[in-house]
Design an enzyme around this catalytic site. Structure first.
Site, PDB file in Angstrom:
ATOM      1  N   SER A  39      21.853  88.844   5.634  1.00 32.68           N
ATOM      2  CA  SER A  39      22.842  88.916   6.707  1.00 32.68           C
ATOM      3  C   SER A  39      23.326  87.504   6.984  1.00 32.68           C
ATOM      4  O   SER A  39      22.530  86.631   7.356  1.00 32.68           O
ATOM      5  CB  SER A  39      22.238  89.524   7.975  1.00 32.68           C
ATOM      6  OG  SER A  39      23.142  89.415   9.054  1.00 32.68           O
ATOM      7  N   ARG A  40      24.612  87.255   6.782  1.00 30.03           N
ATOM      8  CA  ARG A  40      25.122  85.901   6.970  1.00 30.03           C
ATOM      9  C   ARG A  40      25.244  85.535   8.451  1.00 30.03           C
ATOM     10  O   ARG A  40      25.437  84.375   8.781  1.00 30.03           O
ATOM     11  CB  ARG A  40      26.478  85.755   6.256  1.00 30.03           C
ATOM     12  CG  ARG A  40      26.350  85.937   4.759  1.00 30.03           C
ATOM     13  CD  ARG A  40      27.628  85.611   4.005  1.00 30.03           C
ATOM     14  NE  ARG A  40      27.440  85.843   2.581  1.00 30.03           N
ATOM     15  CZ  ARG A  40      27.924  86.866   1.901  1.00 30.03           C
ATOM     16  NH1 ARG A  40      28.648  87.764   2.535  1.00 30.03           N
ATOM     17  NH2 ARG A  40      27.702  87.016   0.617  1.00 30.03           N
ATOM     18  N   VAL A  41      25.156  86.535   9.310  1.00 34.56           N
ATOM     19  CA  VAL A  41      25.131  86.257  10.748  1.00 34.56           C
ATOM     20  C   VAL A  41      23.730  85.827  11.172  1.00 34.56           C
ATOM     21  O   VAL A  41      23.536  84.972  12.017  1.00 34.56           O
ATOM     22  CB  VAL A  41      25.594  87.495  11.542  1.00 34.56           C
ATOM     23  CG1 VAL A  41      25.434  87.281  13.036  1.00 34.56           C
ATOM     24  CG2 VAL A  41      27.041  87.808  11.209  1.00 34.56           C
TER      25      VAL A  41
END
Length: 499
Positions: A363-365
């Site tokens: 998850s890049r968040v």
């Protein structure tokens, strides 16, 4: 007078006798029609995504603008259409009715109800093709969207406004993860939209029934473009779903949309493009296949307070063939989204469900979409679980392992068992925190693997009864204070001692 002069004079007389009113240039003639895709001449004023009308009232959608003709998609029955019949432009872009009345309903690809409930009288009409919100209107993603799936909320958190891809081979539980996420939104205020593209009618019916049974249809819209509908309907369905999602977002609310799946969406678009004689590229897809999905997924975002503060979270689904994540469509969508949840068939067949491959999932968040207490509790979970997978591979060679390595394998074997979760069994946030804390801090080390489920259930029972004050504190504070940690330790020790 020669024969040529006679012919020219007749042509001139015919031209003079013809009434060249303004509407003449807005009419066209069908040159060719195949499988609901037609080429039409003489529509000089046609615009992309405009609705054109057949002489009997059937609506068509303009998709292709060429110098000599336009390509249109028939939004309705096309079997009786023939060459030479006329078409007229309307000057109106393709739009659908939207409204809160549609929540709880099952719709077709055009946004019309297809269930047995009463008809609707909506008042808002929005265009389906729309430019995604710009950078100035957006806000960074920092609010979690809980899935109530242990492995995802702990290791691959999803934020409101994020675009997280669910990817894997067929029959690995991709739709199950998406449906469980919808069920988890009960009571959270998030309106959900499930778009079924190219699925079997029976599968969609089971999903709707499952959502009704769990009470999730009270806040869900289902848009169904099944496999037996024309490719045109499968192509427009996700854009119609995004229009409903944007309507919810414009009210300052949070929405979740699931596209199941974009692989079939791309196949439908490829079929239409080949019928329109567009040059085929890699895997016979047209050159704008990337733009097809980018303009759809970019519409998911979180707006800032000046624009209402609403959000639209997208969970697109992609089906791979034989684990090939480097194929054309998977790589395209991976590059557009903010991370992916990769489901592996080997793990699924081994009984590990959800079958999440922690190596390929990201998850890049990341921590921006997690609460403070979950960050503290699960901070090293993903790395250590990935290390366990690697260590497990070496252990299969049968070589002698030292006691420290054996202890690590034993602990993480229990962690894998702990992260298993049955279908349609969402686990609330505070219970996830306590269970993961118990696993990370060794409270499961002395518990037999076969008894992990019993330990887990006893832990939840005590949280709901004698330790209910701990549940309230975790849900209200969402931080790992010294007081909360001491209570978690007391709970885990008490349950462990009973085994």
């Amino acid at each position: 007078m020669s024969s040529v002069d006679t012919i020219l004079k007749k042509i001139e007389e015919q031209i003079q006798a013809t009434s060249l009113d303004e509407s003449f240039s807005e009419k066209g003639i069908i040159l060719e029609i195949k499988d609901g895709v037609a080429t039409v001449s003489w529509l000089a004023k046609a615009k992309y995504s405009e609705i054109v009308v057949f002489e009997s009232g059937v609506k068509w959608l303009v998709l292709d603008l060429m110098q000599e003709y336009v390509g249109v998609l028939v939004l309705g029955e096309y079997m009786w259409l023939t060459q030479g019949q006329t078409v007229k432009t309307t000057g109106k872009l393709f739009s659908v009715w939207v409204g809160n009345q549609y929540i709880g309903r099952v719709l077709n690809a055009l946004g019309d109800p297809i269930d047995q409930w009463p008809s609707l009288t909506p008042t808002t009409y929005l265009p389906v093709e729309k430019v995604a919100p710009g950078v100035i209107t957006r806000q960074s993603v920092d609010q979690p969207l809980q899935t109530w799936i242990k492995a995802i909320d702990a290791m691959i958190p999803i934020g409101r406004g994020q675009r997280e891809l669910i990817i894997g081979d067929r029959q690995t539980g991709k739709t199950t993860v998406a449906i469980d996420t919808i069920i988890a939104q009960k009571g959270s205020g998030v309106v959900c939209i499930y778009v079924a593209i190219g699925q079997k009618e029976s599968k969609v019916a089971r999903i709707v029934e499952s959502l009704r049974h769990k009470g999730a249809m009270d806040y869900t819209i289902v848009i169904n473009a099944p496999i037996n509908t024309p490719a045109v309907m499968q192509y427009i369905a996700p854009y119609v779903g995004a229009t409903f999602g944007e309507f919810i977002m414009s009210q300052g609310k949070d929405a979740l949309i699931i596209y199941d799946d974009l692989t079939k969406h791309a196949s439908a678009y490829r079929e239409m493009s080949l019928l329109l004689r567009r040059p085929p590229g890699r895997e016979a897809y047209p050159g704008d296949i990337f733009y097809l999905h980018s303009r759809l997924l970019e519409r998911a975002c979180r707006l800032n307070k000046d624009y209402g503060g609403g959000s639209l979270t997208a969970l697109p689904i992609i089906e791979t063939q034989a684990w090939d994540v480097s194929a054309y469509i998977p790589t395209n969508v991976i590059s557009i989204t903010d991370g992916q949840i990769y489901l592996e068939s080997n793990l699924f067949n081994a009984g590990i469900k959800p079958a999440i491959n922690v190596w390929l999932s990201v998850s890049r968040v990341w921590w921006a979409a997690q609460t403070s207490i979950m960050k503290k509790v699960s901070g090293k979970l993903k790395l250590e679980l990935a290390a366990y997978r690697e260590l497990e591979t070496f252990a299969k060679f049968g070589s002698d392992l030292d006691k420290s390595t054996q202890a690590k394998l034993a602990r993480w074997e229990r962690m894998v068992e702990m992260l298993k979760q049955a279908e349609n069994s969402p686990l609330s946030f505070h219970k996830q925190v306590v269970l993961i804390y118990a696993g990370i801090n060794g409270y499961l080390d002395t518990i037999p693997v076969s008894s992990i489920r019993s330990f887990e259930q006893k832990l939840y029972d005590k949280l709901d009864t004698t330790f209910s004050d701990l549940s309230d504190k975790i849900l209200s504070e969402k931080k790992l204070t010294d007081e909360i940690e001491e209570r978690i330790k007391a709970l885990c020790a008490e349950v462990r001692d009973e085994f």
